[in-house]
Design an enzyme around this catalytic site. Structure first.
Site, PDB file in Angstrom:
ATOM      1  N   ASN A   6       0.853  -1.191   0.000  1.00  0.00           N
ATOM      2  CA  ASN A   6       0.000   0.000   0.000  1.00  0.00           C
ATOM      3  C   ASN A   6       0.895   1.249   0.000  1.00  0.00           C
ATOM      4  O   ASN A   6       1.725   1.424   0.892  1.00  0.00           O
ATOM      5  CB  ASN A   6      -0.902  -0.032   1.238  1.00  0.00           C
ATOM      6  CG  ASN A   6      -1.837   1.168   1.312  1.00  0.00           C
ATOM      7  OD1 ASN A   6      -1.427   2.296   1.102  1.00  0.00           O
ATOM      8  ND2 ASN A   6      -3.091   0.918   1.634  1.00  0.00           N
ATOM      9  N   HIS A   9       0.969   6.245   1.918  1.00  0.00           N
ATOM     10  CA  HIS A   9       1.719   7.202   2.730  1.00  0.00           C
ATOM     11  C   HIS A   9       2.882   7.870   1.991  1.00  0.00           C
ATOM     12  O   HIS A   9       3.450   8.830   2.495  1.00  0.00           O
ATOM     13  CB  HIS A   9       2.131   6.567   4.054  1.00  0.00           C
ATOM     14  CG  HIS A   9       0.908   6.233   4.859  1.00  0.00           C
ATOM     15  ND1 HIS A   9      -0.054   7.185   5.134  1.00  0.00           N
ATOM     16  CD2 HIS A   9       0.450   5.073   5.369  1.00  0.00           C
ATOM     17  CE1 HIS A   9      -1.043   6.617   5.800  1.00  0.00           C
ATOM     18  NE2 HIS A   9      -0.765   5.335   5.955  1.00  0.00           N
ATOM     19  N   HIS A  42      -5.656   3.783  -1.474  1.00  0.00           N
ATOM     20  CA  HIS A  42      -7.003   4.112  -0.982  1.00  0.00           C
ATOM     21  C   HIS A  42      -7.352   5.520  -1.448  1.00  0.00           C
ATOM     22  O   HIS A  42      -6.697   6.476  -1.052  1.00  0.00           O
ATOM     23  CB  HIS A  42      -6.971   4.032   0.557  1.00  0.00           C
ATOM     24  CG  HIS A  42      -8.305   4.265   1.205  1.00  0.00           C
ATOM     25  ND1 HIS A  42      -8.493   4.109   2.549  1.00  0.00           N
ATOM     26  CD2 HIS A  42      -9.507   4.633   0.706  1.00  0.00           C
ATOM     27  CE1 HIS A  42      -9.755   4.377   2.854  1.00  0.00           C
ATOM     28  NE2 HIS A  42     -10.385   4.706   1.756  1.00  0.00           N
ATOM     29  N   ARG A  44      -9.653   8.356  -0.906  1.00  0.00           N
ATOM     30  CA  ARG A  44     -10.608   8.780   0.118  1.00  0.00           C
ATOM     31  C   ARG A  44     -11.450   9.948  -0.381  1.00  0.00           C
ATOM     32  O   ARG A  44     -11.007  10.719  -1.222  1.00  0.00           O
ATOM     33  CB  ARG A  44      -9.860   9.229   1.379  1.00  0.00           C
ATOM     34  CG  ARG A  44      -9.331   8.078   2.205  1.00  0.00           C
ATOM     35  CD  ARG A  44      -8.659   8.592   3.460  1.00  0.00           C
ATOM     36  NE  ARG A  44      -8.363   7.520   4.390  1.00  0.00           N
ATOM     37  CZ  ARG A  44      -9.168   7.143   5.381  1.00  0.00           C
ATOM     38  NH1 ARG A  44     -10.306   7.768   5.588  1.00  0.00           N
ATOM     39  NH2 ARG A  44      -8.825   6.148   6.169  1.00  0.00           N
ATOM     40  N   ARG A  48      -7.067  12.966   0.993  1.00  0.00           N
ATOM     41  CA  ARG A  48      -5.938  13.393   1.840  1.00  0.00           C
ATOM     42  C   ARG A  48      -4.593  12.845   1.357  1.00  0.00           C
ATOM     43  O   ARG A  48      -3.564  13.392   1.668  1.00  0.00           O
ATOM     44  CB  ARG A  48      -6.175  12.987   3.291  1.00  0.00           C
ATOM     45  CG  ARG A  48      -6.164  11.495   3.523  1.00  0.00           C
ATOM     46  CD  ARG A  48      -6.253  11.174   4.988  1.00  0.00           C
ATOM     47  NE  ARG A  48      -7.604  11.379   5.510  1.00  0.00           N
ATOM     48  CZ  ARG A  48      -8.033  10.783   6.620  1.00  0.00           C
ATOM     49  NH1 ARG A  48      -7.232  10.026   7.315  1.00  0.00           N
ATOM     50  NH2 ARG A  48      -9.277  10.972   7.029  1.00  0.00           N
ATOM     51  N   GLU A  69      -8.675   0.748  -2.811  1.00  0.00           N
ATOM     52  CA  GLU A  69      -9.605   0.743  -1.674  1.00  0.00           C
ATOM     53  C   GLU A  69     -10.508   1.958  -1.797  1.00  0.00           C
ATOM     54  O   GLU A  69     -10.034   3.054  -2.110  1.00  0.00           O
ATOM     55  CB  GLU A  69      -8.835   0.837  -0.354  1.00  0.00           C
ATOM     56  CG  GLU A  69      -7.988  -0.356  -0.052  1.00  0.00           C
ATOM     57  CD  GLU A  69      -7.207  -0.157   1.236  1.00  0.00           C
ATOM     58  OE1 GLU A  69      -7.468   0.803   1.987  1.00  0.00           O
ATOM     59  OE2 GLU A  69      -6.315  -0.971   1.492  1.00  0.00           O
ATOM     60  N   THR A 100      -8.255   3.498   8.509  1.00  0.00           N
ATOM     61  CA  THR A 100      -9.498   2.728   8.499  1.00  0.00           C
ATOM     62  C   THR A 100      -9.733   2.086   9.870  1.00  0.00           C
ATOM     63  O   THR A 100      -8.851   1.418  10.406  1.00  0.00           O
ATOM     64  CB  THR A 100      -9.411   1.629   7.412  1.00  0.00           C
ATOM     65  OG1 THR A 100      -8.925   2.219   6.215  1.00  0.00           O
ATOM     66  CG2 THR A 100     -10.769   1.002   7.160  1.00  0.00           C
ATOM     67  N   GLU A 150     -10.951  -9.434   2.733  1.00  0.00           N
ATOM     68  CA  GLU A 150      -9.688  -9.107   3.390  1.00  0.00           C
ATOM     69  C   GLU A 150      -9.996  -9.034   4.884  1.00  0.00           C
ATOM     70  O   GLU A 150     -10.751  -8.164   5.333  1.00  0.00           O
ATOM     71  CB  GLU A 150      -9.140  -7.766   2.899  1.00  0.00           C
ATOM     72  CG  GLU A 150      -7.841  -7.401   3.622  1.00  0.00           C
ATOM     73  CD  GLU A 150      -7.304  -6.022   3.226  1.00  0.00           C
ATOM     74  OE1 GLU A 150      -7.667  -5.496   2.152  1.00  0.00           O
ATOM     75  OE2 GLU A 150      -6.521  -5.478   4.024  1.00  0.00           O
ATOM     76  N   HIS A 190      -3.853  -4.798   7.710  1.00  0.00           N
ATOM     77  CA  HIS A 190      -4.018  -3.655   8.614  1.00  0.00           C
ATOM     78  C   HIS A 190      -3.137  -3.821   9.851  1.00  0.00           C
ATOM     79  O   HIS A 190      -3.290  -4.776  10.601  1.00  0.00           O
ATOM     80  CB  HIS A 190      -5.469  -3.394   9.045  1.00  0.00           C
ATOM     81  CG  HIS A 190      -5.704  -1.922   9.233  1.00  0.00           C
ATOM     82  ND1 HIS A 190      -5.314  -1.261  10.354  1.00  0.00           N
ATOM     83  CD2 HIS A 190      -6.207  -0.986   8.386  1.00  0.00           C
ATOM     84  CE1 HIS A 190      -5.596   0.033  10.198  1.00  0.00           C
ATOM     85  NE2 HIS A 190      -6.129   0.214   9.016  1.00  0.00           N
TER      86      HIS A 190
HETATM   87  N1  PXP Z   1      -6.052  -3.021   4.366  1.00  0.00           N
HETATM   88  C1  PXP Z   1      -6.948  -2.019   4.407  1.00  0.00           C
HETATM   89  C2  PXP Z   1      -8.358  -2.298   4.025  1.00  0.00           C
HETATM   90  C3  PXP Z   1      -6.559  -0.707   4.766  1.00  0.00           C
HETATM   91  O1  PXP Z   1      -7.460   0.278   4.780  1.00  0.00           O
HETATM   92  C4  PXP Z   1      -5.203  -0.473   5.067  1.00  0.00           C
HETATM   93  C5  PXP Z   1      -4.754   0.916   5.423  1.00  0.00           C
HETATM   94  O2  PXP Z   1      -4.927   1.772   4.376  1.00  0.00           O
HETATM   95  C6  PXP Z   1      -4.311  -1.557   5.000  1.00  0.00           C
HETATM   96  C7  PXP Z   1      -4.764  -2.822   4.675  1.00  0.00           C
HETATM   97  C8  PXP Z   1      -2.848  -1.394   5.285  1.00  0.00           C
HETATM   98  O3  PXP Z   1      -2.704  -1.090   6.629  1.00  0.00           O
HETATM   99  P1  PXP Z   1      -1.291  -0.606   7.152  1.00  0.00           P
HETATM  100  O4  PXP Z   1      -1.014   0.695   6.491  1.00  0.00           O
HETATM  101  O5  PXP Z   1      -1.500  -0.495   8.641  1.00  0.00           O
HETATM  102  O6  PXP Z   1      -0.307  -1.671   6.765  1.00  0.00           O
END
Ligand code: PXP
Length: 238
Positions: A6, A9, A42, A44, A48, A69, A100, A150, A190
């Protein structure tokens, strides 16, 4: 075990200055080259981090799999139809959350989702639902037509007491087995990081992990290719 990285960030950092760097698209390419099996981001409602422009470019350049996402809203449906990612993950979204918070409450939105999912699937997009490790919610995912789930590992990741962590791990294990039995593909994510990922990697029903924050945070120190490679190595230890 496959790794989907992901890159939200990277865009968070860019948006902090409303600048043009760091470039999330470059991050996606580097992650792929370092062994990631897919890229997740993601979009949003408040934009952001990831912008529509990022999705358009990611769609064009990534060679693995693009998983976007999003909340199950008309605005996001239009974006998905335009971008056509390989996969959409439906997540709950609230404006003031830092990240999330928990899985989607599929049970309480069954009617809406039964209407929403076919519209997404009609365009050939596979649909995942981010869900807590609860059988009732997972059964509802199947009923509304999800291709995969997921499972939320957030509570497992956050638990500080060993006993509590173990309880959440067991819940994830049985939820994964339950989902597989229903014929759903099972992913998880997550809050996973370099220290807590191993017990999740050992759950054979889970085929892919979605990991963001920990990889990007480590990338700041050691570089993204190195951070991704280290996680890929951990995921190979099934
Ligand atoms: N899965 C989902 C559905 C999420 O919303 C996120 C965070 O955007 C992640 C996985 C990844 O989480 P993390 O950034 O804590 O690894």
């Amino acid at each position: 075990m496959r790794l989907a990285v992901n890159i939200d960030h990277v865009a968070t950092l860019r948006q902090a200055r409303k600048a043009s760097e760091p470039e999330p698209v470059l991050a996606a390419l580097l992650a792929e080259q370092a062994g990631a099996n897919g890229i997740v981001c993601h979009i949003r409602g408040d934009r952001r981090h990831i912008q529509e422009r990022d999705l358009q470019l990611l769609r064009q350049v990534i060679k693995t799999k693009l998983n976007v996402e999003m909340a199950a809203t008309p605005e996001m449906l239009a974006i998905a139809r335009k971008i056509k990612p390989d996969m959409v993950s439906l997540v709950p979204e609230s404006p003031n959350e830092v990240t999330t918070q928990g899985g989607l409450d599929v049970l309480s939105q069954k009617k809406h989702l039964m209407d929403f999912l076919p519209k997404l699937k009609k365009t050939g997009i596979r649909v995942s639902i981010f869900v807590d490790a609860e059988e009732k919610q997972i059964a509802a995912c199947r009923e509304v037509g999800a291709d995969l789930v997921e499972i939320n590992t957030g509570k497992y990741a956050e638990a500080s007491l060993e006993k509590e962590k173990e309880k959440h791990l067991q819940k994830i294990k049985s939820a994964a087995a339950y989902a597989r039995n229903l014929g759903l593909e099972v992913h998880a994510g997550h809050g996973l990081d370099y220290h807590n990922v191993q017990p999740i990697v050992e759950i054979k029903e889970i085929s892919e992990l979605s990991i963001g924050f920990a990889i990007i945070a480590r990338a700041v120190m050691v570089g993204l290719p190195q951070a991704v490679k280290e996680m890929v190595t951990l995921l190979e230890k099934e």
